[in-house]
Design an enzyme around this catalytic site. Structure first.
Site, PDB file in Angstrom:
ATOM      1  N   SER A 134       0.940  -1.381  -0.179  1.00  0.00           N
ATOM      2  CA  SER A 134       0.054   0.031   0.090  1.00  0.00           C
ATOM      3  C   SER A 134       1.051   1.167   0.057  1.00  0.00           C
ATOM      4  CB  SER A 134      -0.739   0.173   1.081  1.00  0.00           C
ATOM      5  OG  SER A 134      -2.009  -1.055   1.126  1.00  0.00           O
ATOM      6  N   GLU A 139      -2.958 -14.626   0.507  1.00  0.00           N
ATOM      7  CA  GLU A 139      -3.423 -13.821   1.622  1.00  0.00           C
ATOM      8  C   GLU A 139      -4.789 -13.666   1.964  1.00  0.00           C
ATOM      9  OE1 GLU A 139      -3.120  -8.933   2.570  1.00  0.00           O
ATOM     10  OE2 GLU A 139      -2.316  -9.486   0.514  1.00  0.00           O
TER      11      GLU A 139
END
Length: 677
Positions: free
Chosen positions: A432, A547
């Site tokens: 991110s 994930e």
């Protein structure tokens, strides 16, 4: 996703045969107003559907009810099944029984009913009575229900066990029937959203439509998974708790799926020419019958009663002999390192490494155990249930190991795979950025080639545990001119003590530390690159698939909290029926999440991972929020004090945000269903 939800080849063939037989008399839900009920009954008898009860074929019954639900067909097949169990020898070729669990009320039964079975849910008897008089009762149900007056009946002693079985069958059949109807409505809405044009574009391109369609898909898949699991485990007789859970899920969610489908279809689905108008009648009428059933059986067979019994717990997921042997192994390992004040984390790590648990799924040539996906599910579930004593090492194996095995160089495998096997690598994810959260393809942190090295400049946000990480799994842009956007990205595995990396800590609502990480002319060798230059998206996709399975694994953590909540509720004995009713809703949703996580894990390397991973993540994230709120409501101010319940409540928003927000995940689900960007 395959719309055929039946569990094995024989049941799938049977479901197709039921559909084929219905084509001539009840081709879709619009046939409700004109279908010949006598012909329908004759076909059912000819096809042997009324023999399912005698055979105890609950799984076949659930498959047939799903097909009937898709057609909005009111054939009382489950009633006939129960009659065959309770009244052996009853001629179901001519008799058309209906089951009633409320003998104090004037019975409302399907059209054509000839006998009523009055079942004593709290006792051991049933009463079979012929219909003396039937009067149509027009309303939602088409064909109309009838109010009946009964003739002299015969009381039969059938036993407690058989009554429990029949209640479970009625619950499962109702859930399968309602699931079929809502699934059909949803499927029609998805098709409409991909073709209907308004304002110059397909309506499926509108964000509101995508979110609604994806939410419907999540509920459809969750319900289908519960029905499948309850039916699959019913080969030796239906499990009362599993059937109560799926019935509760039907009550909570199928009407919402139907409403979402109607909203997407708009006026087209409002008129009787369209199937959904008839599915609307069918679903609402059937839900009212299911609610009446639940009300009648609640005193002795209520879901909350099952859960709060001394041995109450959600049904286990049996993943096969090898997986269950591993479950026993993992539990023994954890128990050996569990003290009064928690786990000896280093002891758990060393024991898990010695047992090859961190490399459980790896092939033998890389030091793994070559375990099945079912065994991986068990390991993840047991470690999460225990509170994640080696959670970081487990995550590293899934996220880094999975990708390194596929994309890592020989030197990288030699250096990092042993560390991963030992559970000794402390990594963080560098994904991110300030302008690239869920939209990872728009990341801008740059890596510029300089001889045999790369120079990295940029910033990453929300990098959890970066302050204690030894390495960062870093996604950077190596070709700013590449198109499409996800091209031109490369992955590097970089030591966190590399010159030019600065870490700034932030404390999250949960108390966890997440970081801003600044990369100021960070120089790394080309040997740190994982996979091809500009080929990072494939590496990321492999890691994200794992994930999202890990994110879905919150269900196992919640199961631990749920079991603790049940223990606390037994001690508190909170009798507020409104609050306790919410416990049943959470239980049904949690069981659905657990089953879906299994499916998502099994699909991790397949095409279904594209949708099941996001579905598991969204469902589990919302469930975490709901669980925390319900725990506070059930236990009162004590639950707001330092401990598991207030902690899971504070952590819950992360499961809705992390790994791509739920809004973005629903967009992924919508596109997997064929809706445009």
């Amino acid at each position: 996703m395959d719309d055929d939800r039946s569990g094995n080849a024989e049941i799938r063939d049977f479901a197709r045969a039921v559909a084929g037989a219905l084509d001539g008399v009840w081709p879709d839900a619009t046939a409700a107003a004109t279908a010949d009920l006598d012909e329908l009954h004759a076909i059912a008898a000819q096809q042997g559907w009324f023999e399912l009860g005698e055979a105890g074929a609950v799984d076949y019954l659930a498959a047939a009810e799903g097909v009937l639900g898709e057609r909005g067909c009111s054939l009382p097949l489950a009633d006939a099944y129960v009659a065959a169990r309770l009244v052996p020898g009853l001629d179901l070729g001519t008799a058309r029984p209906a089951v009633s669990l409320d003998p104090t009320a004037e019975a409302l039964v399907p059209a054509g009913t000839t006998h009523v079975l009055e079942l004593d849910a709290a006792g051991t008897t049933t009463r079979l009575a012929p219909v003396a008089r039937a009067v149509p009762a027009p309303g939602l149900a088409v064909p109309s229900w009838h109010r009946v007056t009964l003739g002299a009946g015969e009381e039969l002693e059938v036993g407690r066990t058989l009554i429990e079985e029949c209640i479970a069958v009625l619950r499962l059949a109702a859930a399968a029937r309602l699931g079929g109807a809502s699934r059909r409505a949803h499927r029609l809405a998805v098709g409409h959203a991909t073709t209907r044009r308004q304002f110059g574009q397909v309506i499926g391109a509108f964000g509101a439509v995508q979110q609604r369609v994806a939410s419907g898909q999540i509920d459809v898949l969750a319900h289908d998974a519960l029905v499948d699991e309850a039916a699959r485990t019913a080969t030796d007789g239906p499990a009362p708790l599993a059937c109560a859970l799926v019935a509760r899920h039907a009550r909570d969610h199928v009407v919402g799926v139907l409403a979402g489908a109607q909203h997407t279809l708009g006026a087209i689905g409002y008129f009787d020419e369209h199937e959904v108008a008839w599915l609307f009648r069918f679903v609402h009428a059937e839900v009212s019958r299911l609610r009446a059933l639940e009300s009648a059986v609640a005193p002795s067979h209520g879901l909350e009663r099952f859960l709060l019994a001394d041995d109450g717990a959600l049904p286990p997921l049996d993943l096969g002999e090898d997986a269950e042997l591993l479950r026993a192994e993992v539990r023994a390992l954890l128990d050996a390192h569990r003290g009064d004040d928690g786990f000896d984390t280093e002891g758990v790590r060393a024991a898990a490494a010695a047992a090859g648990l961190f490399a459980l799924s790896w092939p033998a040539e890389h030091g793994g155990r070559g375990a099945s996906l079912e065994e991986q599910v068990v390991l993840n579930e047991e470690m999460k249930y225990a509170g994640g004593p080696v959670d970081r090492a487990m995550s590293a194996t899934m996220l880094i190991g999975h990708s390194l095995l596929r994309h890592g160089s020989a030197d990288q495998k030699q250096e990092f795979l042993p560390l991963l096997r030992e559970g000794r690598i402390a990594f963080c994810l560098g994904y991110s950025e300030p302008d690239a959260g869920s939209d990872l393809a728009s990341l801008s942190t740059r890596a510029v080639c300089d001889g045999d090295a790369w120079v990295i400049r940029g910033q990453k946000l929300w990098t959890t545990r970066a302050h204690t990480a030894s390495h960062v799994w870093l996604a950077v842009r190596t070709d700013p001119e590449a198109h499409p956007r996800h091209a031109g990205i490369t992955i590097f595995l970089v030591p966190m003590d590399t010159a030019g990396i600065t870490v700034q800590q932030h404390r999250a609502l949960s108390g966890e530390i997440s970081c801003s990480v600044f990369y100021d002319d960070v120089r790394v060798p080309d040997a740190a690159r994982v996979g091809e230059v500009n080929g990072g998206w494939r590496v990321i996709t492999d890691a994200l698939a794992a994930e999202r399975v890990l994110m879905g694994g919150i269900a196992a953590t919640l199961l631990g909290h749920f079991d603790a909540l049940l223990r606390d509720l037994r001690a508190h004995r909170n009798g507020d029926p409104v609050i306790l009713d919410r416990l049943g809703s959470v239980a049904a949703r949690l069981q659905a999440a657990r089953v879906l996580v299994v499916e998502a894990t099994r699909a991790m390397d397949g095409d279904d991972a594209r949708i099941l991973g996001p579905v598991s993540a969204v469902l589990s994230g919302h469930l975490a929020e709901e669980f925390g709120r319900v725990a506070l409501d059930l236990l009162g101010p004590e639950a707001a004090l330092d401990g598991r319940y207030e902690a899971i409540l504070r952590l819950a928003p992360m499961y809705v945000i992390g790994g791509g927000t739920n809004d973005i995940q629903r967009g992924i689900i919508a596109r997997a269903l064929g809706l445009p960007r």
